[in-house]
Design an enzyme around this catalytic site. Structure first.
Site, PDB file in Angstrom:
ATOM      1  N   PHE A   1      -3.388 -34.683 -17.356  1.00 54.62           N
ATOM      2  CA  PHE A   1      -4.523 -34.746 -16.432  1.00 54.62           C
ATOM      3  C   PHE A   1      -3.955 -34.533 -15.034  1.00 54.62           C
ATOM      4  O   PHE A   1      -3.672 -35.481 -14.313  1.00 54.62           O
ATOM      5  CB  PHE A   1      -5.231 -36.087 -16.554  1.00 54.62           C
ATOM      6  CG  PHE A   1      -6.652 -36.090 -16.046  1.00 54.62           C
ATOM      7  CD1 PHE A   1      -7.290 -34.918 -15.654  1.00 54.62           C
ATOM      8  CD2 PHE A   1      -7.358 -37.275 -15.967  1.00 54.62           C
ATOM      9  CE1 PHE A   1      -8.601 -34.921 -15.191  1.00 54.62           C
ATOM     10  CE2 PHE A   1      -8.674 -37.302 -15.512  1.00 54.62           C
ATOM     11  CZ  PHE A   1      -9.291 -36.130 -15.123  1.00 54.62           C
TER      12      PHE A   1
ATOM     13  N   ASP B   1      -9.183 -35.091 -19.122  1.00 51.56           N
ATOM     14  CA  ASP B   1      -9.211 -36.524 -19.405  1.00 51.56           C
ATOM     15  C   ASP B   1      -9.085 -36.767 -20.906  1.00 51.56           C
ATOM     16  O   ASP B   1     -10.038 -36.569 -21.666  1.00 51.56           O
ATOM     17  CB  ASP B   1     -10.513 -37.117 -18.873  1.00 51.56           C
ATOM     18  CG  ASP B   1     -10.617 -38.618 -19.085  1.00 51.56           C
ATOM     19  OD1 ASP B   1      -9.646 -39.219 -19.599  1.00 51.56           O
ATOM     20  OD2 ASP B   1     -11.664 -39.191 -18.734  1.00 51.56           O
ATOM     21  N   ALA B   2      -7.912 -37.225 -21.337  1.00 55.09           N
ATOM     22  CA  ALA B   2      -7.662 -37.444 -22.768  1.00 55.09           C
ATOM     23  C   ALA B   2      -8.527 -38.557 -23.348  1.00 55.09           C
ATOM     24  O   ALA B   2      -8.652 -38.669 -24.570  1.00 55.09           O
ATOM     25  CB  ALA B   2      -6.184 -37.761 -22.997  1.00 55.09           C
TER      26      ALA B   2
ATOM     27  N   ALA C   1       1.628 -35.854 -21.537  1.00 51.46           N
ATOM     28  CA  ALA C   1       2.871 -35.105 -21.762  1.00 51.46           C
ATOM     29  C   ALA C   1       3.522 -34.547 -20.505  1.00 51.46           C
ATOM     30  O   ALA C   1       4.460 -33.765 -20.610  1.00 51.46           O
ATOM     31  CB  ALA C   1       2.576 -33.923 -22.712  1.00 51.46           C
TER      32      ALA C   1
ATOM     33  N   VAL D   1      12.627 -45.617 -13.349  1.00 55.10           N
ATOM     34  CA  VAL D   1      11.843 -45.151 -12.214  1.00 55.10           C
ATOM     35  C   VAL D   1      10.854 -44.113 -12.729  1.00 55.10           C
ATOM     36  O   VAL D   1      11.226 -43.005 -13.108  1.00 55.10           O
ATOM     37  CB  VAL D   1      12.740 -44.532 -11.127  1.00 55.10           C
ATOM     38  CG1 VAL D   1      11.881 -44.069  -9.952  1.00 55.10           C
ATOM     39  CG2 VAL D   1      13.782 -45.535 -10.665  1.00 55.10           C
TER      40      VAL D   1
ATOM     41  N   TYR E   1       4.255 -58.899 -15.709  1.00 54.14           N
ATOM     42  CA  TYR E   1       4.146 -57.819 -16.682  1.00 54.14           C
ATOM     43  C   TYR E   1       3.829 -58.354 -18.084  1.00 54.14           C
ATOM     44  O   TYR E   1       2.686 -58.326 -18.518  1.00 54.14           O
ATOM     45  CB  TYR E   1       5.427 -56.966 -16.705  1.00 54.14           C
ATOM     46  CG  TYR E   1       5.186 -55.628 -17.368  1.00 54.14           C
ATOM     47  CD1 TYR E   1       4.866 -54.513 -16.608  1.00 54.14           C
ATOM     48  CD2 TYR E   1       5.231 -55.488 -18.750  1.00 54.14           C
ATOM     49  CE1 TYR E   1       4.597 -53.284 -17.204  1.00 54.14           C
ATOM     50  CE2 TYR E   1       4.961 -54.275 -19.360  1.00 54.14           C
ATOM     51  CZ  TYR E   1       4.648 -53.179 -18.587  1.00 54.14           C
ATOM     52  OH  TYR E   1       4.369 -51.979 -19.178  1.00 54.14           O
TER      53      TYR E   1
ATOM     54  N   THR F   1       4.730 -36.194 -17.441  1.00 56.94           N
ATOM     55  CA  THR F   1       5.720 -36.915 -16.627  1.00 56.94           C
ATOM     56  C   THR F   1       6.383 -37.989 -17.477  1.00 56.94           C
ATOM     57  O   THR F   1       5.927 -38.320 -18.573  1.00 56.94           O
ATOM     58  CB  THR F   1       5.082 -37.594 -15.393  1.00 56.94           C
ATOM     59  OG1 THR F   1       4.133 -38.572 -15.834  1.00 56.94           O
ATOM     60  CG2 THR F   1       4.384 -36.589 -14.488  1.00 56.94           C
TER      61      THR F   1
ATOM     62  N   ALA G   1      -0.533 -43.500 -19.214  1.00 60.98           N
ATOM     63  CA  ALA G   1      -0.520 -44.603 -18.252  1.00 60.98           C
ATOM     64  C   ALA G   1      -1.553 -44.259 -17.189  1.00 60.98           C
ATOM     65  O   ALA G   1      -1.304 -43.449 -16.309  1.00 60.98           O
ATOM     66  CB  ALA G   1       0.866 -44.770 -17.634  1.00 60.98           C
TER      67      ALA G   1
END
Length: 392
Positions: free
Chosen positions: A73, A110-111, A48, A273, A234, A50, A139
């Site tokens: 984190f 650490d989730a 939650a 970005v 990707y 960034t 991510a």
């Protein structure tokens, strides 16, 4: 201390607390400028601090009137080192949300771990009761399996043969060719373990077991497809294999959520970005060109515009959520406009160090990159002495 940006590779190793607060407040102001959305009221955001996760939390509180718990984190300031941008973002969000009368609690850790999951369960029960929206927006470069103890590292590699394409050094604007070797089967497996849907499932299973899911609960995770020019690195690469797993997980979770009349969705978002996207070769060059075209077209969005529009799409359709044939919410619809993508394809052939200033908007990329860390805002005094020790 006076804090200046220190850039190393694709990350900035410093962050500015005042600038991060400005960044958060600007996102809040945008959401408040939009009509209120009648949606979720008790929201858990896993990841939650960034990018899309932060924007999801801001739009939930200031767009839907939701109380939230966020997991991050991040690192606080220590000695001569600043805290991370995510630390300052979280503090700024909590400050604004609480001032507006909302519950805003955060857990830093650490989730992926069992310990943090258990802390979250306890806090959800105490502060929210049952949640009606769970956003999964992690991510991470690595994950330790809480059952086996195996630590897996994700990689950004093509699958099969090596891949070559153009990329740009964001700092000096030099366009060059990059070659990435194909991933091994072990690297593919590791990437899926880190960035696929396994941990999302663990979270939802635990919340269900603890009776913390409200009737009609929704859960969201985020993905990306992108243009053909980035597919090899990707969507058809290791990260794409993980996203395939994530999307398959959404279908399984929807079945599991039937007793709650709940649903799980993957939202395919626009290229932006973010700290994560900056690490992907080829993508910064594509984004700099995409931004220029979408701004000229009047369709450019940042994270907060995307998340606000996503909530509007989800909660104002009378229970019907518009998806593609695979059941995905396509928030990349404006990016993938046929005319925009046709222009990108033509421009890609001729883009070079010399032509990029005409074909792309690298200055905007740099500006948004710096703003991720609280720098580059015209109303922040970066010569002022600031205290980096901000508390959550």
């Amino acid at each position: 201390m006076i804090i200046k940006p220190k850039i190393r590779g694709f990350i900035c190793t410093t962050a500015h607390p005042t600038g991060c607060e400005e960044h958060v407040n600007r996102q809040i102001e945008f959401v408040q400028s939009r009509p209120a959305v009648q949606g979720a009221k008790k929201v858990l955001v896993i990841g939650a601090s960034t990018g899309y996760g932060l924007a999801s939390r801001i739009a939930a509180t200031f767009g839907m009137g939701a109380d939230t718990i966020g997991l991050c984190f991040e690192r606080s300031a220590a000695d001569e080192r600043t805290g991370t941008a995510g630390w300052y973002n979280t503090a700024a969000f909590e400050k604004a949300a609480r001032a507006a009368g909302f519950t805003a609690e955060s857990i830093n850790g650490d989730a992926f771990s069992t310990e943090i999951k258990e802390q979250a369960v306890k806090l959800v029960r105490e502060k929210l009761g049952k949640v009606d929206l769970v956003v999964y927006s992690i991510a991470s470069p690595r994950r330790t399996d809480p059952v086996t103890g195996e630590t897996c590292n994700s990689v950004l590699k093509p699958i099969g043969q090596a891949y070559s394409n153009k990329t740009v050094n964001v700092q000096n604007g030099i366009v060059s060719e990059i070659t990435l070797e194909g991933a091994s089967e072990e690297e593919i497996r590791h990437t899926v373990k880190v960035m696929g849907g396994e941990d999302w499932t663990l979270w939802m299973d635990l919340l269900a077991k603890e009776d913390l899911l409200a009737d009609g609960v929704l859960t969201l995770a985020y993905s990306y497809i992108g243009p053909e020019v980035t597919h090899a690195i990707y969507r058809e690469g290791t990260i794409g294999r993980a996203k395939d797993h994530l999307e398959a997980t959404a279908h399984k979770l929807t079945q599991q959520l039937q007793p709650y009349n709940g649903r799980a969705f993957v939202s395919v978002n626009k290229a932006l970005v973010t700290q994560a996207s900056s690490a992907i070769p080829v993508v910064p060059l594509y984004i700099s060109m995409l931004y220029k075209l979408m701004k000229e077209n009047g369709t450019h969005e940042g994270c907060i515009e995307q998340m606000q529009r996503m909530y509007e799409r989800i909660y104002t359709g009378g229970g019907q959520v518009l998806t593609d044939e695979q059941g995905r919410i396509r928030m990349d619809d404006w990016e993938m406009d046929e005319e925009i993508q046709a222009m990108i394809t033509r421009m890609w052939i001729t883009v070079s160090t010399e032509t990029l200033p005409e074909l792309g908007d690298l200055e905007e990329y740099r500006r948004e990159f710096l703003q991720l860390f609280g720098f580059g805002f015209d109303n922040v005094d970066y010569e002022a002495d600031v205290n980096p020790n901000v508390q959550l």
